[in-house]
Each structure stands twice: as structure tokens, then as C-alpha cells.
Scaffold this active site. Structure first.
Site, PDB file in Angstrom:
ATOM      1  CG  ASP A 250      -1.907  -1.173   1.152  1.00 43.62           C
ATOM      2  OD1 ASP A 250      -2.431  -1.438   0.059  1.00 43.62           O
ATOM      3  OD2 ASP A 250      -2.134  -1.830   2.186  1.00 43.62           O
ATOM      4  CD  GLU A 251       0.446   6.482  -3.248  1.00 46.25           C
ATOM      5  OE1 GLU A 251       0.994   7.124  -4.158  1.00 46.25           O
ATOM      6  OE2 GLU A 251      -0.768   6.551  -3.023  1.00 46.25           O
ATOM      7  CB  CYS A 252       4.349   4.494   2.214  1.00 46.45           C
ATOM      8  SG  CYS A 252       5.104   5.484   3.527  1.00 46.45           S
ATOM      9  CD  GLU A 294       0.982   8.250   1.206  1.00 47.96           C
ATOM     10  OE1 GLU A 294       1.708   8.098   2.207  1.00 47.96           O
ATOM     11  OE2 GLU A 294       1.386   8.082   0.044  1.00 47.96           O
ATOM     12  N   GLY A 295      -1.163   6.163   3.544  1.00 48.79           N
ATOM     13  CA  GLY A 295      -1.413   6.299   4.974  1.00 48.79           C
ATOM     14  C   GLY A 295      -2.553   5.449   5.481  1.00 48.79           C
ATOM     15  CG  ASP A 334      -5.880  -0.087   8.017  1.00 51.10           C
ATOM     16  OD1 ASP A 334      -6.407   0.125   6.912  1.00 51.10           O
ATOM     17  OD2 ASP A 334      -4.809  -0.682   8.153  1.00 51.10           O
ATOM     18  NE  ARG A 336      -3.859  -0.576   5.274  1.00 52.43           N
ATOM     19  CZ  ARG A 336      -2.734  -1.141   5.735  1.00 52.43           C
ATOM     20  NH1 ARG A 336      -1.689  -1.268   4.932  1.00 52.43           N
ATOM     21  NH2 ARG A 336      -2.679  -1.574   6.975  1.00 52.43           N
TER      22      ARG A 336
END
Length: 422
Positions: A250-252, A294-295, A334, A336
Site C-alpha cells: 500500500d502506497e507510502c 496512502e497512509g 485503518d 484500507r
């Protein structure tokens, strides 16, 4: 659209009232999610050039649709432009796979999205503006960590997967989200009408069709999508005799791109790439699934606010308050929703992952719950964890996010849904 001239005795003002669909509703293109063929399923039609036949709420390209609107408003883009799809066909064949024909298996993307020119050729010739939501191409990836692994002797240049300068040959796919609302609701165990109402209300009423057009079952949300990187032979994905390694990431942005020292994201991503290369060189295939979340899908602004709160609290940054500080700012740990994550693997035809480069229980449980068997979970080596990121690892372990290293035999038993002592 209609104008209200208002009261003539008052200063002139112009009020615009927007309706979500024409007053004379035309017949939308029929869509049967999970039908046994593309022709029976029908195309997803979300372009404004096909307004009379639209069967999708929202617009193509996710958040980039607003840039397109800005270009139209600035008169840099013709609003009637229709893409010329000549020579844009996928660089590698993916599907169809059996999972495509189960309406419950894939609910957050269009499995036919990369085959628009082929599967819906008759519709295109008939003048229907059908647009791809997936593109598949080939490229090379260059990462300093891969070159370091070569220098350290962990990887070797073979001229096939790893080219002469240490570049990695990959097949990659970009995927825009396409949500089948009845399927999304069922996956999350909620009522569809509640889902529609909540999406409508918490997007500021942006998509009125969510609550006025129950006949439209597909939504094109203004969010980021997914990029998939395939290392090795694409056909090996569905070959049970060839090993498959996978990192679901997952994007960071702060770590993946700029190398932040407060989390393990880029080190784990680089470790996943190395495992994928090694598996591909051994005759198998590696997958990196990169989700734009993100995040923990809380957003980068929220993430940075949490960073400040963690570092400024009395006693400094501590594992036991890691998630509490997140909840204070975001209201939740979270967002996601890993329940939707396996869809991309179903699109690829994945039925098992021999080496999952992750110790996340949330990801593991979502995959197993979706019918994908997991052979072994591969942890990040301690040497790759930055000093300031140990708080994150400890907090996730304490909260049940992360599993300790699990013996392969036990993991295989879990994947098959039984205990070792059965």
C-alpha cells in the site's frame, strides 16, 4: 441545467440547478456483472460522450477526471474527444480466467477493462464511447536496492529477468477502480442502499445518481487505482507447477519515493522486489501489487499530522500509543478495507501464493478468505528495518497486525483451513 432569473427587484443573480441525469432518461447499456462472456456482460460505459447510454456513475480516470475537466474548462481539451485506441492493446495476454465469471469474486475493478478494443469491438464500431480501465505494457525497472543485491551476491544478472546494468524486465498493468455496488455491499456485509446513501453524503453530494439511479449498479470512484508489476513469465501465474511470490504493497509516498526513516515501506517494497526477481529467475513468477492507499487510506495530510502527534507526546514516540494517536486524529486506525484487495489477484488468475512477502494478518486473512492459498509468509529482515521504524513494527505486532514468523507447515495447514493437530 436551467437558470433561475430570481426576483427582478433585487440585484441580478444567476442560480444554476444541476440534475444528475437528463429529464428524458434513455435506455442505459445493459450490464450483467459476472456474466459468462464479455458480450453477455456488456461494456462499462462511463464517458460523457455516451451520456444517453451511460450505465456507470462517475467518470473514468479516478481523481484525474478533475484534471481533464480543468483542461476542458481552460479550452485545452476538446470535450468531445474520443480516444484513438489503435495499437494500445495489452502487451501481454491476461485472462479471461474463471474468477471473471463469478460476480462475487471481482467487485472493485472491471476484469474486461484491458480488452475493450477486442471484447467490445462491435460496440465501438457502432459509435459507443467505451473506454479502457486497465492498460498492460512492458518496461524496465531500475532500483538502487536491486543493484546493491547484485553487488552483495544475493542476485545475479541473467540477461532475461535482470538485464546487464541491473535493470529488471517487467510486465506492468495500471488499473482504474470500477466498483460494482451490489457486490461491494455484499463483500462488506452492508445494505446496498446504505452504501449508496453514505457514499453520496460523505462525498458532499457529488454523485446524486448514487441515490436517484438504482438501475445503475457500477460506480467509478474518484480515487487512486492499482499498479501491478509482473516479474517473469505472465503465464506462470496460473501454472501450479511454478512458484509464485507476491508483495501486496500500500502506497507510502514519503518512504517509497523519498526514503523516510520512520517506516519500513520502501525497505519492505525493495525486499519484495528482490524476492520476486529471485522467484522469476528460478522459473516462477513474482508479483508486486501497488495500491494507491496512502497512509492506510487515511491520506498523507492525516499521516503527517499523526507523525507530529506521535513525536510530540510526553515520553516520545511509543509503540503502545502508536494507534491511539492515529485514532485521535483520524477516528479510526485503518481504512484500507483489505476485503477488496484480492480482486486484482482474481483478475490475474491467482489461486495460490507460494511466498507472500508480508507478515500482515489483515492481508493474509483477506487472501485466504477469498480462496487464495498461502504457502509461506516472508518477513522483512531485521537489518532492513530503520531504527525509528521499530516503533511501527512493535505496535503492529502488539495490535495483531503482524504475525511472528510462522513455520511453513503450519502456514500451509492454515491456508487449507485446518489445524495441525486435526
Amino acid at each position: 441545467m436551467r437558470a433561475n432569473p430570481g426576483d427582478a427587484s433585487k440585484p441580478a443573480s444567476r442560480h444554476i440547478v444541476l440534475t444528475s441525469h437528463p429529464s428524458r432518461r434513455a435506455e442505459a447499456v445493459r450490464l450483467r456483472w459476472g456474466a459468462p462472456s464479455a458480450a453477455e456482460r456488456g461494456p462499462v460505459v462511463g464517458s460523457i460522450g455516451a451520456a444517453a447510454r451511460r450505465n456507470a456513475i462517475g467518470a473514468h480516470a479516478g481523481s484525474y477526471a478533475l484534471y481533464r475537466a480543468l483542461a476542458v474548462a481552460a479550452r485545452q481539451l476538446d470535450p468531445t474527444h474520443v480516444p484513438d485506441l489503435t495499437d494500445t492493446a495489452p502487451a501481454a495476454r491476461i485472462g479471461p480466467h474463471p474468477q471473471w465469471f463469478d460476480p462475487a469474486r471481482i467487485v472493485s475493478l472491471d476484469p474486461w477493462g484491458h480488452l475493450v478494443s477486442e471484447a467490445f469491438a462491435d460496440d465501438l464500431r457502432g459509435g459507443l464511447d467505451v473506454r479502457p480501465t486497465i492498460a498492460v505494457t512492458r518496461a524496465r525497472v531500475s532500483m538502487p536496492e536491486v543493484k546493491e543485491a547484485i553487488a552483495a551476491g544475493r542476485l545475479a544478472i541473467d540477461g532475461e529477468v535482470l538485464a546487464g546494468r541491473g535493470d529488471v524486465r517487467v510486465t506492468k498493468a495500471a488499473i482504474e477502480p470500477v466498483w460494482h455496488l451490489p457486490g461491494i455491499a455484499a463483500r462488506l456485509g452492508i445494505d446496498e442502499s446504505s452504501l449508496r446513501r453514505t457514499l453520496f453524503e460523505h462525498s458532499g453530494g457529488m454523485f446524486t445518481e448514487l441515490v436517484t439511479r438504482s438501475d445503475l449498479e457500477v460506480f467509478l470512484p474518484p480515487i487512486g487505482g492499482i499498479t501491478v508489476y509482473v516479474f517473469g513469465d505472465v503465464e506462470a501465474i496460473t501454472d501450479p507447477g511454478r512458484p509464485l511470490a507476491c508483495r501486496i504493497h500500500d502506497e507510502c509516498n514519503g518512504s517509497d519515493v523519498f526514503g523516510s526513516d520512520i517506516c519500513t515501506c520502501r525497505p519492505y517494497l525493495a525486499h519484495g522486489v528482490e524476492e520476486c526477481i529471485r522467484t522469476a529467475q528460478g522459473g516462477g513468477v513474482g508479483l508486486i501489487v501497488y495500491n494507491r492507499k496512502e497512509g492506510r487510506a487515511l491520506g498523507e495530510v492525516t499521516k503527517f499530522l499523526v507523525y507530529n502527534a506521535r513525536k510530540r507526546q510526553a515520553g516520545g514516540d511509543r509503540a503502545e500509543t502508536y494507534f491511539a494517536r492515529t485514532e485521535c486524529v483520524a477516528g479510526v486506525q485503518d481504512m484500507r478495507f483489505q476485503e477488496l484487495m484480492p480482486d486484482v489477484l482474481h483478475w490475474l488468475g491467482v489461486t495460490r501464493i507460494d511466498r507472500l512477502v508480508s507478515m500482515s494478518n489483515m492481508k493474509h486473512d483477506a487472501l485466504v478468505g477469498a480462496g487464495i492459498a498461502i504457502g509461506e509468509r516472508v518477513p522483512i529482515p531485521d537489518a532492513l528495518v530503520p531504527d525509528d521504524a521499530s516503533v511501527e513494527i512493535d505496535a503492529k505486532k502488539a495490535a495483531g497486525y503482524y504475525a511472528e514468523c510462522v513455520p511453513e507447515a503450519e502456514e500451509l495447514a492454515r491456508a487449507k483451513g485446518r489445524r495441525l493437530d486435526d
